[in-house]
Design an enzyme around this catalytic site. Sequence first.
Site, PDB file in Angstrom:
ATOM      1  CG  ASP A   8       1.588  -7.486 -16.065  1.00  0.00           C
ATOM      2  OD1 ASP A   8       2.213  -7.294 -17.142  1.00  0.00           O
ATOM      3  OD2 ASP A   8       1.371  -6.567 -15.245  1.00  0.00           O
ATOM      4  CB  CYS A  65       4.957  -6.147 -15.456  1.00  0.00           C
ATOM      5  SG  CYS A  65       6.035  -5.090 -14.476  1.00  0.00           S
ATOM      6  CB  THR A  67       7.189  -0.321 -14.969  1.00  0.00           C
ATOM      7  OG1 THR A  67       6.808  -1.200 -13.893  1.00  0.00           O
ATOM      8  CG2 THR A  67       6.102   0.725 -15.190  1.00  0.00           C
ATOM      9  CG  HIS A  98      29.702  -6.615 -10.974  1.00  0.00           C
ATOM     10  ND1 HIS A  98      30.157  -5.345 -10.699  1.00  0.00           N
ATOM     11  CD2 HIS A  98      30.526  -7.105 -11.937  1.00  0.00           C
ATOM     12  CE1 HIS A  98      31.211  -5.074 -11.457  1.00  0.00           C
ATOM     13  NE2 HIS A  98      31.442  -6.122 -12.231  1.00  0.00           N
ATOM     14  CG  HIS A 133      31.572  -9.472  -8.034  1.00  0.00           C
ATOM     15  ND1 HIS A 133      31.381  -8.123  -7.875  1.00  0.00           N
ATOM     16  CD2 HIS A 133      32.508  -9.607  -9.010  1.00  0.00           C
ATOM     17  CE1 HIS A 133      32.152  -7.465  -8.722  1.00  0.00           C
ATOM     18  NE2 HIS A 133      32.851  -8.342  -9.419  1.00  0.00           N
TER      19      HIS A 133
HETATM   20  C1  RB5 Z   1      -0.353  -3.137 -15.084  1.00  0.00           C
HETATM   21  O1  RB5 Z   1      -1.207  -2.153 -15.520  1.00  0.00           O
HETATM   22  C2  RB5 Z   1       0.944  -2.517 -14.591  1.00  0.00           C
HETATM   23  O2  RB5 Z   1       0.725  -1.878 -13.374  1.00  0.00           O
HETATM   24  C3  RB5 Z   1       2.007  -3.572 -14.457  1.00  0.00           C
HETATM   25  O3  RB5 Z   1       2.232  -4.177 -15.690  1.00  0.00           O
HETATM   26  C4  RB5 Z   1       3.377  -3.105 -13.999  1.00  0.00           C
HETATM   27  O4  RB5 Z   1       3.808  -2.014 -14.735  1.00  0.00           O
HETATM   28  C5  RB5 Z   1       3.559  -2.923 -12.554  1.00  0.00           C
HETATM   29  O5  RB5 Z   1       4.668  -2.674 -12.065  1.00  0.00           O
END
Ligand code: RB5
Length: 149
Positions: A8, A65, A67, A98, A133
């Site tokens: 994203d 993304c 996180t 694994h 595994h």
């Molecule tokens: C976008 O702002 C953010 O929420 C997305 O990139 C991600 O971190 C979601 O898990």
Amino acid sequence: MKIALGSDHGGLNLKKHIILHLESKNIEVTDLGTYTEDSCDYPDYALKVAKVVVEEQFELGILICGTGIGIGIAANKVPGIRAALCHDTFSAHASREHNNANILTLGERVIGVGLALDIVDAFINAKFQGERHQKRINKITEIEKKYSK
Ligand code: RB5
């Protein structure tokens, strides 16, 4: 090896670094978006990459993304996808060895570019170890079947 990438807007910059890194190693990469910094929804790109990986058009996928969490949760909804969020190199190679992970997820807002590239290398160079595994992967597949409509 062919690798599909997606992100994203929160993972766009790290994705660009990873693409350059993989291309410098002559690894074939395809970027399935997003291509701009405009705000977008990570499940859309999770699905694009998960689809081509599960259809075996690509051997592995990398999703980024902010996180690495949301895009990984979404990808893991596709039966046959085993997306692993790895922010260290041990997890990255263990997820292949694994768990036979077929998608790596990363969070651009969590780690730096240098570590991310080492994680990518650890992930793509590791091999699934099979044996005990495989039995556990089979159990994951059974769970997917039980709860798929
Ligand atoms: C976008 O702002 C953010 O929420 C997305 O990139 C991600 O971190 C979601 O898990």
